[in-house]
Design an enzyme around this catalytic site. Structure first.
Site, short mmCIF file in Angstrom:
data_model
loop_
_atom_site.label_atom_id
_atom_site.label_comp_id
_atom_site.label_asym_id
_atom_site.label_seq_id
_atom_site.Cartn_x
_atom_site.Cartn_y
_atom_site.Cartn_z
N HIS A 42 17.62 61.97 63.15
CA HIS A 42 18.22 60.86 62.40
C HIS A 42 19.73 60.99 62.14
O HIS A 42 20.20 61.02 61.00
CB HIS A 42 17.48 60.61 61.08
CG HIS A 42 17.15 61.82 60.26
ND1 HIS A 42 18.04 62.84 60.00
CD2 HIS A 42 16.01 62.16 59.61
CE1 HIS A 42 17.46 63.75 59.24
NE2 HIS A 42 16.23 63.35 58.98
N HIS A 70 16.79 68.73 60.86
CA HIS A 70 17.14 67.82 59.76
C HIS A 70 18.40 68.40 59.12
O HIS A 70 18.37 69.49 58.56
CB HIS A 70 15.97 67.79 58.76
CG HIS A 70 16.27 67.06 57.47
ND1 HIS A 70 15.70 65.85 57.16
CD2 HIS A 70 17.05 67.39 56.41
CE1 HIS A 70 16.10 65.47 55.97
NE2 HIS A 70 16.93 66.38 55.50
N ASP A 112 11.59 57.89 62.35
CA ASP A 112 11.51 58.54 61.04
C ASP A 112 10.56 57.76 60.13
O ASP A 112 10.84 57.52 58.95
CB ASP A 112 12.88 58.68 60.39
CG ASP A 112 12.88 59.65 59.20
OD1 ASP A 112 11.84 60.33 58.98
OD2 ASP A 112 13.90 59.74 58.49
N HIS A 127 9.76 61.59 65.87
CA HIS A 127 10.00 61.75 64.42
C HIS A 127 9.11 60.82 63.61
O HIS A 127 9.47 59.69 63.32
CB HIS A 127 11.47 61.46 64.13
CG HIS A 127 11.94 62.00 62.83
ND1 HIS A 127 13.23 62.38 62.60
CD2 HIS A 127 11.29 62.22 61.66
CE1 HIS A 127 13.37 62.81 61.36
NE2 HIS A 127 12.19 62.71 60.76
N ASP A 158 11.90 69.52 58.90
CA ASP A 158 12.25 68.17 58.49
C ASP A 158 11.77 67.84 57.08
O ASP A 158 10.68 68.21 56.67
CB ASP A 158 11.69 67.13 59.45
CG ASP A 158 12.27 65.76 59.18
OD1 ASP A 158 13.47 65.57 59.44
OD2 ASP A 158 11.56 64.89 58.67
N ASN A 161 16.63 58.81 53.88
CA ASN A 161 17.42 60.03 53.99
C ASN A 161 17.51 60.44 55.46
O ASN A 161 16.48 60.74 56.07
CB ASN A 161 16.76 61.15 53.18
CG ASN A 161 17.64 62.38 53.09
OD1 ASN A 161 18.84 62.32 53.34
ND2 ASN A 161 17.05 63.51 52.74
N ASN A 183 5.96 68.45 56.92
CA ASN A 183 6.02 68.44 55.45
C ASN A 183 4.79 67.75 54.85
O ASN A 183 4.88 66.74 54.15
CB ASN A 183 7.32 67.79 54.96
CG ASN A 183 7.56 66.39 55.51
OD1 ASN A 183 7.01 66.01 56.53
ND2 ASN A 183 8.40 65.63 54.82
#
Length: 425
Positions: free
Chosen positions: A232, A179, A305, A60, A152, A278, A94
């Site tokens: 996460h 996610h 993350d 991640h 994600d 987040n 993303n």
């Protein structure tokens, strides 16, 4: 040839846990033994008093390229990962453009081939543009070598599309990295809903935001048979659901990030955007449940993350800043300090969470240092305390709540395919 002498090897796959010499030839482990003879042709590294572990695998990361290179690039992101001991990482889609087509996937692979110092695997999006309206080119990307899909940064809120994406992932035997966030319940929240949010006069995010989608995705995984990996994980009920799903024979795994088992919302000192991520830092009860989940094996993986932002973006209130903190260069040290030093895990168990298990989930031949294995490994000092200093980071991002935090577990050298890609100076 490279000979690493007298290091304390921690290799859960082979069961080796003691002082060994490791001989590296042509990028692979040629021999592992004690008191190996040193030959004139060898390059020798004296690892006495240090720990040797398989290179870490991060499921991640956000490298931001293409589109947001002012935050991070493949080059700086991979350098930061190497500095943190990660030799293989999976980058979320993303970006701009989103990694949602074979063309975009191939273009990113070209950047990686030119700029990355470690193994970097792009994760493909589930929907085009991550807009949640139409499936991305999952099959074409999988045929091109893509090893996982994820939306994600958001969830696929359309359950039908989510299920269809899972079916394609199942067809190509790749996992879905989920996610879990019900965006309709966020309502402008920026931190965990609770006493501290009220004190700081900030909008809260409830546990249900995560838990509802976690439950849905587990049920869809049960229906489709896909390999589901929950990203996460931050709530005690998500841990409980993963446990129940595993008991039911559903192919689900989960990851936790170091910030979620190191801090809770009570630790947020002020309206400081370096504490905005987040999912958010949850309650102390949630934090304790995450640690118990890791200890029990319900949680399989520790991931970062890693989410770099520019300094300008992270100035000011949580209400006005983006979610995310950097994590590549602090993950092992935080995990060692919080989990091993505190007696929750052994170092062997930590290596399973950061190397062995993520490699298995992703389906890559890494996470071990047996004879014949690819020589991805780290050399670390786990005995010396030091303070985390963001000014030394290789990442472009400095957005961390851990500046000045005292930890053990400094990565001193990182090797990929037997080649040194990082050395602490």
């Amino acid at each position: 040839m490279l000979l690493v002498k007298d290091g304390f090897l921690v290799d859960p796959t082979s069961g080796r846990n003691g002082v060994f010499d490791i001989l590296i030839e042509d990028g692979h482990v040629a021999a592992v033994d004690t008191c190996m003879e040193v030959k004139d042709s060898y390059e020798v590294i004296d690892a006495k008093g240090k720990y040797i572990m398989p290179g870490f695998v991060d499921l991640h990361e956000h490298f931001r390229e293409p589109g947001y290179t002012y935050k991070e690039t493949v080059k700086t992101g991979s350098m930061a990962a190497a500095r943190g001991g990660f030799t293989s990482v999976f980058c979320m889609p993303n970006t701009k453009p989103v990694t949602d087509s074979r063309e975009n996937y191939d273009a990113l692979m070209d950047i990686i081939a030119a700029c990355a110092c470690i193994n970097v695997f792009p994760v493909g999006a589930i929907t085009k543009g991550q807009l949640g309206e139409e499936l991305a080119e999952i099959e074409k990307m999988a045929e091109g070598g893509m090893k996982a899909v994820s939306e994600d940064g958001r969830s696929v809120m359309n359950s039908f599309l989510c299920r269809e994406g899972m079916k394609l992932a199942k067809k190509h035997d790749i996992p879905v990295f989920a996610h879990c966030e019900d965006i309709d319940l966020v309502c402008g929240g920026v931190m965990n809903e609770g006493k501290r949010a009220k004190e700081l006069k900030l909008k809260g995010i409830t546990n249900a935001v995560e838990d509802i989608i976690a439950a849905r995705d587990i049920l869809l995984a049960k229906e489709t048979g896909v390999r589901l990996h929950l990203c996460h994980v931050s709530t005690r009920d998500s841990v409980r659901m993963i446990s129940l799903a595993k008991e039911d024979g559903i192919n689900v795994t989960g990851e936790v990030c170091p910030h979620h088992f190191t801090l809770c919302d009570e630790d947020i000192p002020s309206d400081d955007s370096n504490y905005k991520m987040n999912p958010p830092l949850r309650s102390r009860a949630d934090k304790e449940a995450l640690i118990e989940g890791i200890k029990s094996g319900v949680i399989d993986v520790i991931a970062t993350d890693h989410a770099p932002h520019s300094a300008e973006e992270k100035i000011g209130s949580m209400s006005d800043s983006p979610f995310g903190i950097v994590g590549s260069e602090t993950a092992f040290a935080l995990s060692y300090t919080e989990l091993v030093e505190e007696g929750h895990l052994t170092l062997d168990e930590l290596v399973k969470c950061m190397s062995v298990n993520p490699a298995k989930i992703a389906g890559i031949d890494r996470g071990n240092l047996g004879v014949g294995a690819v020589a991805d490994f780290v050399i670390a000092d786990i005995d010396t305390w030091y303070e985390i200093d963001p000014d030394t980071f290789s990442s472009k991002g400095r957005n961390t709540p851990f500046a000045g935090y005292r930890v053990k577990g400094r990565i001193e050298q990182t090797f990929v395919g037997g080649q040194r890609v990082f050395m602490e100076v």
